[in-house]
Write an enzyme that holds these catalytic residues in place. Sequence first.
Site, mmCIF file in Angstrom:
data_model
loop_
_atom_site.group_PDB
_atom_site.id
_atom_site.type_symbol
_atom_site.label_atom_id
_atom_site.label_comp_id
_atom_site.label_asym_id
_atom_site.label_seq_id
_atom_site.Cartn_x
_atom_site.Cartn_y
_atom_site.Cartn_z
ATOM 1 N N ASP A 95 35.530 44.183 32.315
ATOM 2 C CA ASP A 95 36.922 44.644 32.445
ATOM 3 C C ASP A 95 37.537 44.975 31.096
ATOM 4 O O ASP A 95 38.316 45.922 30.972
ATOM 5 C CB ASP A 95 37.786 43.561 33.119
ATOM 6 C CG ASP A 95 37.769 43.695 34.626
ATOM 7 O OD1 ASP A 95 37.094 44.609 35.130
ATOM 8 O OD2 ASP A 95 38.419 42.874 35.303
ATOM 9 N N HIS A 137 48.766 41.695 30.928
ATOM 10 C CA HIS A 137 47.863 40.630 31.386
ATOM 11 C C HIS A 137 47.304 39.769 30.248
ATOM 12 O O HIS A 137 46.808 38.678 30.508
ATOM 13 C CB HIS A 137 46.674 41.225 32.145
ATOM 14 C CG HIS A 137 47.043 41.912 33.420
ATOM 15 N ND1 HIS A 137 47.774 41.299 34.417
ATOM 16 C CD2 HIS A 137 46.779 43.178 33.857
ATOM 17 C CE1 HIS A 137 47.933 42.157 35.420
ATOM 18 N NE2 HIS A 137 47.351 43.292 35.100
ATOM 19 N N GLY A 145 42.305 41.859 32.327
ATOM 20 C CA GLY A 145 42.801 43.029 33.053
ATOM 21 C C GLY A 145 43.043 44.255 32.185
ATOM 22 O O GLY A 145 44.101 44.878 32.287
ATOM 23 N N ASP A 172 54.739 47.387 37.797
ATOM 24 C CA ASP A 172 53.302 47.650 37.914
ATOM 25 C C ASP A 172 52.827 47.088 39.256
ATOM 26 O O ASP A 172 53.383 46.114 39.752
ATOM 27 C CB ASP A 172 52.617 46.915 36.754
ATOM 28 C CG ASP A 172 51.188 47.332 36.489
ATOM 29 O OD1 ASP A 172 50.331 47.031 37.328
ATOM 30 O OD2 ASP A 172 50.929 47.905 35.417
ATOM 31 N N HIS A 174 50.267 45.432 39.706
ATOM 32 C CA HIS A 174 49.675 44.122 39.424
ATOM 33 C C HIS A 174 50.725 43.157 38.872
ATOM 34 O O HIS A 174 51.621 43.561 38.138
ATOM 35 C CB HIS A 174 48.529 44.255 38.408
ATOM 36 C CG HIS A 174 47.418 45.134 38.880
ATOM 37 N ND1 HIS A 174 47.328 46.473 38.526
ATOM 38 C CD2 HIS A 174 46.368 44.883 39.706
ATOM 39 C CE1 HIS A 174 46.254 47.000 39.106
ATOM 40 N NE2 HIS A 174 45.664 46.061 39.828
ATOM 41 N N ASP A 261 50.655 52.463 38.274
ATOM 42 C CA ASP A 261 49.649 52.260 39.323
ATOM 43 C C ASP A 261 50.288 51.850 40.646
ATOM 44 O O ASP A 261 49.592 51.635 41.637
ATOM 45 C CB ASP A 261 48.586 51.240 38.891
ATOM 46 C CG ASP A 261 49.178 49.989 38.262
ATOM 47 O OD1 ASP A 261 50.411 49.825 38.304
ATOM 48 O OD2 ASP A 261 48.403 49.172 37.719
ATOM 49 N N TYR A 300 46.091 54.736 36.811
ATOM 50 C CA TYR A 300 44.682 55.097 36.699
ATOM 51 C C TYR A 300 44.337 56.446 37.311
ATOM 52 O O TYR A 300 43.170 56.804 37.374
ATOM 53 C CB TYR A 300 43.830 53.950 37.272
ATOM 54 C CG TYR A 300 44.225 52.661 36.593
ATOM 55 C CD1 TYR A 300 43.847 52.411 35.286
ATOM 56 C CD2 TYR A 300 45.092 51.762 37.210
ATOM 57 C CE1 TYR A 300 44.270 51.278 34.613
ATOM 58 C CE2 TYR A 300 45.525 50.619 36.547
ATOM 59 C CZ TYR A 300 45.110 50.391 35.252
ATOM 60 O OH TYR A 300 45.557 49.281 34.584
#
EC number: 3.5.1.98
Length: 430
Positions: A95, A137, A145, A172, A174, A261, A300
């Site tokens: 990652d 992250h 991340g 986000d 996430h 994202d 992304y």
Amino acid sequence: MPSKDRIAYFYDGDVGNVYFGPNHPMKPHRLCMTHHLVLSYDLHKKMEIYRPHKAYPVELAQFHSADYIDFLHRVTPDAINLFELELSRYNLGEDCPVFDNLFEFCQIYAGGTLDAARRLNNQLCDIAINWAGGLHHAKKCQASGFCYINDLVLGILELLKYHARVLYIDIDVHHGDGVEEAFYFTDRVMTVSFHKYGDKFFPGTGDVKDIGEQEGKYYAINVPLKDGIDDASFTKLFKAIIAKVVETYLPGVIVLQCGADSLAGDRLGCFNLSIEGHAECVRFVKSFNLPLLVTGGGGYTKENVARCWTVETGVLLDTELQNGIPNNEYINYFAPDYSLKIQSRNMENLNSRTYLSTIKMQVFESLRCIQHAPGVQMQEVPPDFYLPDFDEDEQNPDERVDQHIQDKQIQRDDEYYDGDNDVDHNNEHL
């Protein structure tokens, strides 16, 4: 429209030239695309443009551990087999790969957020933008991340020198776990994250029940959402919660992480927001007229990231943008329709009205537990963080302060990065 000097925008063309690897979803090249789109709409003429300084290791160590910073500084793709223990300890690998110019990449995006915070602190601007930042992250001693250095935590620590209370908002897809974790025990930062929540969705944290601890109890707010949330549901919930947060917490400054994202059609995301819906959140936060630091984050599907952050730059400048994208170096990415806006998709919204209402009630209950704005008495404001003077003769010639640092924040009328030597990746697979 705000005067030009009230909006500061940070960009360094080198930040978009690093490459995480052929199959990695993170493409920093999206930052070059965003910047050229901003230029094509002439938005640079309405802001002050700055090249950020490259954050020094000692600045990064304001949050991160010195040994982790030192490792990031030393590790290279060629020497990766010499660092097996450290790679495991610091969570670098699939990652968070090791790639060429990794440390410089971190220095640039973190430097942009630090510079943005300092300009706000010194009242040199009202809004500061660093689309390269927002890597939420990263932990104190670990990458996570796709994030290595947590520029947001560093920027917030800088803002805390001048502001009793900082509000952090994250849209986000996430959970903003690294920022929440850093400030989980303090009432001086309230973190509010709107995100997809589930055991199998990274990072797996951010339950509505996670509200902070000790001094920070009730000062972490999590808004866990399900797949397919659309503009109407998201913006209604966002406005209700953020209005109540601002009214209750009375922040002196806001940090807004605009991870793209959460848009419909993202490679890793599962929400169904149009760019208009995403940008409406930015417009709403701006309406409080508080000092505002805006960063990027995830995202992304590169062309949609560039569209989104360009539209949001326009929102921050009170400038409506035409839907037809003007010609620019990356115009082929926006084929076949060459339009700025993207619509939501035909996707089921798994967030029922009852579910969203329950989440809102739980958040409001937490906010009710904060009887008054926290009684932070600003005693003596800590001194600004002074950068050390370097003696070039004593430095390793390979590590001397380079031209970017010497040029830091020198602004010229022609400095709009037309010659960034961007590689044309029109044929690159997304």
